[in-house]
Design a protein around this motif. Structure first.
Motif, PDB file in Angstrom:
ATOM      1  N   LYS A   1      -8.568  10.912  10.345  1.00  0.00           N
ATOM      2  CA  LYS A   1      -9.119   9.822   9.535  1.00  0.00           C
ATOM      3  C   LYS A   1      -8.842  10.063   8.052  1.00  0.00           C
ATOM      4  O   LYS A   1      -8.465   9.144   7.322  1.00  0.00           O
ATOM      5  CB  LYS A   1     -10.624   9.693   9.769  1.00  0.00           C
ATOM      6  N   GLU A   2      -9.038  11.309   7.609  1.00  0.00           N
ATOM      7  CA  GLU A   2      -8.788  11.630   6.208  1.00  0.00           C
ATOM      8  C   GLU A   2      -7.315  11.465   5.853  1.00  0.00           C
ATOM      9  O   GLU A   2      -6.981  10.911   4.805  1.00  0.00           O
ATOM     10  CB  GLU A   2      -9.241  13.057   5.904  1.00  0.00           C
ATOM     11  N   ASP A   3      -6.429  11.925   6.730  1.00  0.00           N
ATOM     12  CA  ASP A   3      -4.992  11.783   6.493  1.00  0.00           C
ATOM     13  C   ASP A   3      -4.596  10.319   6.377  1.00  0.00           C
ATOM     14  O   ASP A   3      -3.859   9.928   5.463  1.00  0.00           O
ATOM     15  CB  ASP A   3      -4.182  12.433   7.626  1.00  0.00           C
ATOM     16  N   LEU A   4      -5.095   9.515   7.301  1.00  0.00           N
ATOM     17  CA  LEU A   4      -4.769   8.093   7.273  1.00  0.00           C
ATOM     18  C   LEU A   4      -5.366   7.411   6.041  1.00  0.00           C
ATOM     19  O   LEU A   4      -4.745   6.527   5.451  1.00  0.00           O
ATOM     20  CB  LEU A   4      -5.241   7.411   8.551  1.00  0.00           C
ATOM     21  N   HIS A   5      -6.564   7.842   5.640  1.00  0.00           N
ATOM     22  CA  HIS A   5      -7.181   7.279   4.440  1.00  0.00           C
ATOM     23  C   HIS A   5      -6.343   7.594   3.207  1.00  0.00           C
ATOM     24  O   HIS A   5      -6.083   6.709   2.382  1.00  0.00           O
ATOM     25  CB  HIS A   5      -8.604   7.822   4.271  1.00  0.00           C
ATOM     26  N   HIS A   6      -5.898   8.856   3.080  1.00  0.00           N
ATOM     27  CA  HIS A   6      -5.066   9.237   1.940  1.00  0.00           C
ATOM     28  C   HIS A   6      -3.744   8.468   1.934  1.00  0.00           C
ATOM     29  O   HIS A   6      -3.290   8.007   0.883  1.00  0.00           O
ATOM     30  CB  HIS A   6      -4.770  10.747   1.945  1.00  0.00           C
ATOM     31  N   LEU A   7      -3.152   8.327   3.090  1.00  0.00           N
ATOM     32  CA  LEU A   7      -1.888   7.605   3.187  1.00  0.00           C
ATOM     33  C   LEU A   7      -2.086   6.141   2.818  1.00  0.00           C
ATOM     34  O   LEU A   7      -1.305   5.576   2.043  1.00  0.00           O
ATOM     35  CB  LEU A   7      -1.321   7.721   4.604  1.00  0.00           C
ATOM     36  N   THR A   8      -3.145   5.540   3.326  1.00  0.00           N
ATOM     37  CA  THR A   8      -3.444   4.148   3.002  1.00  0.00           C
ATOM     38  C   THR A   8      -3.686   3.967   1.512  1.00  0.00           C
ATOM     39  O   THR A   8      -3.198   3.017   0.901  1.00  0.00           O
ATOM     40  CB  THR A   8      -4.683   3.677   3.791  1.00  0.00           C
ATOM     41  N   GLN A   9      -4.418   4.910   0.940  1.00  0.00           N
ATOM     42  CA  GLN A   9      -4.705   4.864  -0.488  1.00  0.00           C
ATOM     43  C   GLN A   9      -3.416   4.892  -1.304  1.00  0.00           C
ATOM     44  O   GLN A   9      -3.235   4.119  -2.241  1.00  0.00           O
ATOM     45  CB  GLN A   9      -5.566   6.076  -0.839  1.00  0.00           C
ATOM     46  N   THR A  10      -2.507   5.775  -0.941  1.00  0.00           N
ATOM     47  CA  THR A  10      -1.251   5.903  -1.670  1.00  0.00           C
ATOM     48  C   THR A  10      -0.409   4.644  -1.526  1.00  0.00           C
ATOM     49  O   THR A  10       0.189   4.177  -2.507  1.00  0.00           O
ATOM     50  CB  THR A  10      -0.458   7.131  -1.174  1.00  0.00           C
ATOM     51  N   VAL A  11      -0.363   4.076  -0.332  1.00  0.00           N
ATOM     52  CA  VAL A  11       0.406   2.848  -0.129  1.00  0.00           C
ATOM     53  C   VAL A  11      -0.200   1.704  -0.945  1.00  0.00           C
ATOM     54  O   VAL A  11       0.527   0.911  -1.559  1.00  0.00           O
ATOM     55  CB  VAL A  11       0.480   2.499   1.378  1.00  0.00           C
ATOM     56  N   GLU A  12      -1.521   1.630  -0.975  1.00  0.00           N
ATOM     57  CA  GLU A  12      -2.175   0.597  -1.790  1.00  0.00           C
ATOM     58  C   GLU A  12      -1.842   0.779  -3.270  1.00  0.00           C
ATOM     59  O   GLU A  12      -1.589  -0.195  -3.989  1.00  0.00           O
ATOM     60  CB  GLU A  12      -3.687   0.631  -1.584  1.00  0.00           C
ATOM     61  N   GLU A  13      -1.853   2.023  -3.729  1.00  0.00           N
ATOM     62  CA  GLU A  13      -1.487   2.290  -5.119  1.00  0.00           C
ATOM     63  C   GLU A  13      -0.044   1.863  -5.384  1.00  0.00           C
ATOM     64  O   GLU A  13       0.261   1.315  -6.446  1.00  0.00           O
ATOM     65  CB  GLU A  13      -1.653   3.779  -5.443  1.00  0.00           C
ATOM     66  N   LEU A  14       0.809   2.118  -4.446  1.00  0.00           N
ATOM     67  CA  LEU A  14       2.214   1.737  -4.586  1.00  0.00           C
ATOM     68  C   LEU A  14       2.356   0.222  -4.681  1.00  0.00           C
ATOM     69  O   LEU A  14       3.077  -0.292  -5.539  1.00  0.00           O
ATOM     70  CB  LEU A  14       3.030   2.271  -3.400  1.00  0.00           C
ATOM     71  N   VAL A  15       1.638  -0.491  -3.830  1.00  0.00           N
ATOM     72  CA  VAL A  15       1.685  -1.954  -3.866  1.00  0.00           C
ATOM     73  C   VAL A  15       1.144  -2.475  -5.194  1.00  0.00           C
ATOM     74  O   VAL A  15       1.734  -3.365  -5.813  1.00  0.00           O
ATOM     75  CB  VAL A  15       0.898  -2.545  -2.670  1.00  0.00           C
ATOM     76  N   ASN A  16       0.023  -1.918  -5.649  1.00  0.00           N
ATOM     77  CA  ASN A  16      -0.549  -2.352  -6.928  1.00  0.00           C
ATOM     78  C   ASN A  16       0.380  -2.022  -8.096  1.00  0.00           C
ATOM     79  O   ASN A  16       0.471  -2.785  -9.060  1.00  0.00           O
ATOM     80  CB  ASN A  16      -1.918  -1.701  -7.152  1.00  0.00           C
ATOM     81  N   ALA A  17       1.056  -0.905  -8.017  1.00  0.00           N
ATOM     82  CA  ALA A  17       1.955  -0.506  -9.104  1.00  0.00           C
ATOM     83  C   ALA A  17       3.161  -1.421  -9.197  1.00  0.00           C
ATOM     84  O   ALA A  17       3.685  -1.655 -10.281  1.00  0.00           O
ATOM     85  CB  ALA A  17       2.418   0.930  -8.905  1.00  0.00           C
ATOM     86  N   THR A  18       3.619  -1.952  -8.089  1.00  0.00           N
ATOM     87  CA  THR A  18       4.778  -2.846  -8.138  1.00  0.00           C
ATOM     88  C   THR A  18       4.438  -4.141  -8.841  1.00  0.00           C
ATOM     89  O   THR A  18       5.321  -4.808  -9.370  1.00  0.00           O
ATOM     90  CB  THR A  18       5.325  -3.132  -6.723  1.00  0.00           C
ATOM     91  N   ALA A  19       3.160  -4.498  -8.870  1.00  0.00           N
ATOM     92  CA  ALA A  19       2.744  -5.701  -9.585  1.00  0.00           C
ATOM     93  C   ALA A  19       2.939  -5.515 -11.088  1.00  0.00           C
ATOM     94  O   ALA A  19       3.244  -6.464 -11.808  1.00  0.00           O
ATOM     95  CB  ALA A  19       1.294  -6.032  -9.269  1.00  0.00           C
ATOM     96  N   ASP A  20       2.783  -4.266 -11.584  1.00  0.00           N
ATOM     97  CA  ASP A  20       2.974  -3.971 -13.004  1.00  0.00           C
ATOM     98  C   ASP A  20       4.446  -4.007 -13.393  1.00  0.00           C
ATOM     99  O   ASP A  20       4.786  -4.193 -14.551  1.00  0.00           O
ATOM    100  CB  ASP A  20       2.447  -2.574 -13.343  1.00  0.00           C
ATOM    101  N   ASP A  21       5.312  -3.719 -12.431  1.00  0.00           N
ATOM    102  CA  ASP A  21       6.752  -3.624 -12.651  1.00  0.00           C
ATOM    103  C   ASP A  21       7.092  -2.505 -13.632  1.00  0.00           C
ATOM    104  O   ASP A  21       8.029  -2.612 -14.404  1.00  0.00           O
ATOM    105  CB  ASP A  21       7.316  -4.972 -13.106  1.00  0.00           C
ATOM    106  N   SER A  22       6.314  -1.442 -13.592  1.00  0.00           N
ATOM    107  CA  SER A  22       6.581  -0.270 -14.415  1.00  0.00           C
ATOM    108  C   SER A  22       7.424   0.685 -13.577  1.00  0.00           C
ATOM    109  O   SER A  22       6.936   1.328 -12.677  1.00  0.00           O
ATOM    110  CB  SER A  22       5.254   0.382 -14.816  1.00  0.00           C
TER     111      SER A  22
END
Length: 110
Positions: free
Chosen positions: A16-37
């Protein structure tokens, strides 16, 4: 089998912790692409790839360990059955005969 419960619970929690960390990172990646940085995207992508690789390795290791434990348990149970049959041959013959009668009756009803 009761001695496997804490390990199973621990493995489930770690998964559960591994999947949570992975999900968190993917969400951060998606949010970061919105910035286009571009530099931020590369950093988050690298982190996501590393976490994905780490999670995959952990899952494979857990799968191998669970398989090994199951194989050992089945082997121990088979050995215990073998010992019982050797120690109690007439009882084993009686149990086999009774099972044959039950199966014969069930088949005969069809």
């Amino acid at each position: 089998m009761a001695n496997h419960t804490p390990r199973t619970s621990e493995s489930t929690q770690q998964l559960k912790e591994d999947l949570h960390h992975l999900t968190q990172t993917v969400e951060e990646l998606v949010n970061a692409t919105a910035d286009d940085s571009r530099s931020n995207i590369k950093e988050l992508r690298d982190r996501a790839e590393k976490r994905l690789k780490d999670t995959r390795e952990r899952l494979e290791a857990r799968g191998e360990r669970v398989y090994g434990e199951a194989r050992d348990t089945v082997t121990q149970q088979a050995e215990a059955c073998d010992r019982y049959v050797h120690d109690n041959p007439w009882t084993s013959i009686g149990i086999g005969a009774a099972m044959g009668v039950v199966v014969g009756m069930l088949i005969g009803r069809r």
